[in-house]
Design an enzyme around this catalytic site. Structure first.
Site, mmCIF file in Angstrom:
data_model
loop_
_atom_site.group_PDB
_atom_site.id
_atom_site.type_symbol
_atom_site.label_atom_id
_atom_site.label_comp_id
_atom_site.label_asym_id
_atom_site.label_seq_id
_atom_site.Cartn_x
_atom_site.Cartn_y
_atom_site.Cartn_z
ATOM 1 N N TYR A 159 71.534 8.162 98.968
ATOM 2 C CA TYR A 159 70.433 9.012 99.452
ATOM 3 C C TYR A 159 70.987 10.196 100.269
ATOM 4 O O TYR A 159 70.535 11.334 100.123
ATOM 5 C CB TYR A 159 69.463 8.154 100.283
ATOM 6 C CG TYR A 159 68.521 8.957 101.140
ATOM 7 C CD1 TYR A 159 67.397 9.564 100.593
ATOM 8 C CD2 TYR A 159 68.776 9.125 102.507
ATOM 9 C CE1 TYR A 159 66.543 10.328 101.377
ATOM 10 C CE2 TYR A 159 67.926 9.882 103.300
ATOM 11 C CZ TYR A 159 66.816 10.480 102.730
ATOM 12 O OH TYR A 159 65.977 11.238 103.518
ATOM 13 N N LYS B 256 63.354 14.985 97.509
ATOM 14 C CA LYS B 256 62.566 13.746 97.369
ATOM 15 C C LYS B 256 61.574 13.772 96.203
ATOM 16 O O LYS B 256 61.546 12.841 95.400
ATOM 17 C CB LYS B 256 61.845 13.437 98.683
ATOM 18 C CG LYS B 256 62.797 13.037 99.813
ATOM 19 C CD LYS B 256 62.048 12.901 101.129
ATOM 20 C CE LYS B 256 62.963 12.499 102.271
ATOM 21 N NZ LYS B 256 62.258 12.534 103.570
ATOM 22 N N VAL C 176 64.775 19.552 106.268
ATOM 23 C CA VAL C 176 65.275 19.876 107.610
ATOM 24 C C VAL C 176 66.374 20.946 107.607
ATOM 25 O O VAL C 176 66.763 21.428 108.661
ATOM 26 C CB VAL C 176 65.768 18.625 108.382
ATOM 27 C CG1 VAL C 176 64.618 17.757 108.822
ATOM 28 C CG2 VAL C 176 66.793 17.842 107.575
ATOM 29 N N SER D 287 65.194 17.072 102.218
ATOM 30 C CA SER D 287 64.003 16.384 101.710
ATOM 31 C C SER D 287 63.361 17.042 100.505
ATOM 32 O O SER D 287 62.499 16.434 99.872
ATOM 33 C CB SER D 287 62.952 16.284 102.817
ATOM 34 O OG SER D 287 63.242 15.189 103.627
ATOM 35 N N TYR E 111 54.923 16.202 105.602
ATOM 36 C CA TYR E 111 54.935 15.212 106.683
ATOM 37 C C TYR E 111 53.616 15.162 107.437
ATOM 38 O O TYR E 111 52.549 15.210 106.842
ATOM 39 C CB TYR E 111 56.073 15.486 107.672
ATOM 40 C CG TYR E 111 57.411 15.566 107.020
ATOM 41 C CD1 TYR E 111 57.856 14.528 106.219
ATOM 42 C CD2 TYR E 111 58.219 16.660 107.194
ATOM 43 C CE1 TYR E 111 59.094 14.587 105.618
ATOM 44 C CE2 TYR E 111 59.460 16.723 106.604
ATOM 45 C CZ TYR E 111 59.887 15.681 105.811
ATOM 46 O OH TYR E 111 61.098 15.750 105.229
#
Ligand code: GLU
Length: 435
Positions: A197, A72, A267, A69, A249
């Site tokens: 992705y 992102k 992660v 992530s 998050y």
């Protein structure tokens, strides 16, 4: 020229905090992607760099892990560059969701609430995908890999095995891609977007790469080593804003309160932190807490932030820099230019101290005497002062050290080997130099 190695207090402090945060084996590797479960959970690395500075890296700093992530916000930046901000904002929001990373957070019109949750990241990837396929023969996956490589300043690669693992089992992300397609948020083939992705998440980095990426963001989009402008300053502003509001998050709020550094976790166990204009700070360790953030990495960030005064909301009379100028001079008038003059100014805190640390160590290793002129310094923060004292301890036995500190910002008695010069001596030096 023979070079002794004098250890840098800046480096030592980061190394010491890194080691202090190592003990403990709480948390567990992410196991929903086969390849992540298999990573050695004991791995641990940290890194930091100021935008004009040196890279400091510790622990397993050469170990490559997948970016997950942490890609992102970067791909969000690439999409803003390619499509323009308005086109991206039309399809993806910027509101914190308070939801977990894989939640199906879409507003009723099918617009994901922000680009940091999977729905938003899939939408951003999809926009880039649609756009590239629309207007050129270029491969959208290549554009992402190339963009991240330029941010890192070296050619990155994809972990093909881990990519295959995730692409084969990420039913939930595939479902989100299908949902985005049915709502018209993306237009291309949802499976291609989903696979693209997964490839984006499987790009391999080390903490050094992430630190360079973070330094590029901290410098407003210009890579500190290659000098390339990878993102525009306006784009970086949006990237760092979503990192600070949505990067962690469902713990984004408590992260901003306790750590106070815009950051993005992944992660795989990485955390990329960026203090705009000042510092990139990175940690990696695979064991995660219940929200998906590295346990050891978060401990490192909390400790570094508290002890080094890095919280963005802490008002310290922000320094604009420590070093006014540097020159190599003949301070003792013996016909040899063998003294480095460092003239400092303003308010000096831990991060602005780094440039002093770097210059002083560099010159001391080359046997040059040091003349530190603090006449224009307004204040020295407690952490920076402690480091300057340690620096003087270390070098005053090695080279001659002169310090002009009329406001007594430092404790002169602590350093018998330092020559504390007065204004008259400095005037005399200046007059001989100009005559
Ligand atoms: N590839 C991962 C996923 O989509 C990334 C998640 C993360 O790092 O938070 O599930």
């Amino acid at each position: 020229m023979s070079e002794r190695t004098i250890s840098s207090p800046f480096r030592d402090t980061l190394a010491e905090i890194t080691e202090r945060c190592r003990p403990g084996d709480e948390g567990a590797n992410a196991d929903y992607i086969g390849g992540l479960a298999a990573v050695d959970p004991a791995l641990y690395a940290t890194a930091a760099i100021t935008p004009d500075g040196d890279l400091y890296a510790f622990g397993d700093a050469d170990h490559e892990f997948t970016i997950q992530s942490m890609s992102k916000p970067l791909v969000y930046g690439l999409a803003i560059e390619e499509l323009g901000l308005a086109a991206v904002l039309r399809r993806v929001g910027v509101e914190p969701s308070g939801d977990s990373f894989n939640s199906i957070s879409l507003s009723p019109g099918g617009r994901p609430v922000n680009p940091m949750i999977n729905a938003g990241a899939l939408a951003v990837h999809g926009l880039l995908h649609d756009r590239i396929l629309d207007c050129s023969a270029a491969d959208p996956d290549e554009l992402v890999l190339d963009g991240l490589s330029r941010l890192a300043g070296r050619r990155l690669t994809v972990d093909e095995e881990l990519f295959a693992d995730e692409a084969a089992t990420g039913y939930r992300n595939l479902a989100i891609a299908n949902l985005l397609r049915s709502a018209g948020t993306i237009e291309g083939n949802p499976r291609h977007v989903y696979e693209g992705y997964c490839r984006q998440c499987s790009i391999r980095v080390t903490v050094r790469d992430l630190a360079m990426i973070g330094a590029t963001l901290a410098a407003g989009g210009i890579h500190p080593a290659t000098g390339e402008r990878v993102l525009r300053a306006e784009t970086v502003q949006w990237v760092l804003s979503v990192m600070s509001t949505c990067g962690m998050y469902d713990s984004a709020g408590s992260w901003m309160n306790t750590v106070g550094i815009p950051a993005k976790s992944g992660v795989s166990g990485g955390i990329l932190g960026v203090i705009p204009g000042q510092l990139a700070i990175v940690a990696f360790s695979p064991r995660l807490d219940e929200v998906g953030t590295s346990v050891r990495g978060a401990r490192f960030f909390r400790t570094a932030s508290a002890e080094l005064g890095l919280h963005m909301m802490r008002i310290t009379g922000r320094p604009t820099g420590a070093l006014r100028n540097r020159a190599v001079v003949d301070f003792d008038d013996d016909g040899v230019r063998d003294t480095t003059l460092l003239r400092l100014y303003g308010d000096i805190d831990f991060t602005s101290y780094e440039s002093i640390d770097r210059e002083v160590i560099y010159d001391a290793e080359r046997h040059r005497s040091l003349f530190l002129d603090l006449v224009e310094v307004r204040s020295i923060g407690a952490v920076a002062a402690a480091h300057i004292h340690r620096l003087l301890d270390r070098i005053s036995g090695e080279v001659r050290v002169f310090v002009h500190d009329p406001a007594e910002l430092l404790e002169h008695d602590r350093h018998p080997q330092v020559t504390w010069v007065d204004a008259a001596t400095v005037r005399e030096y200046r007059s001989t130099r100009s005559s």
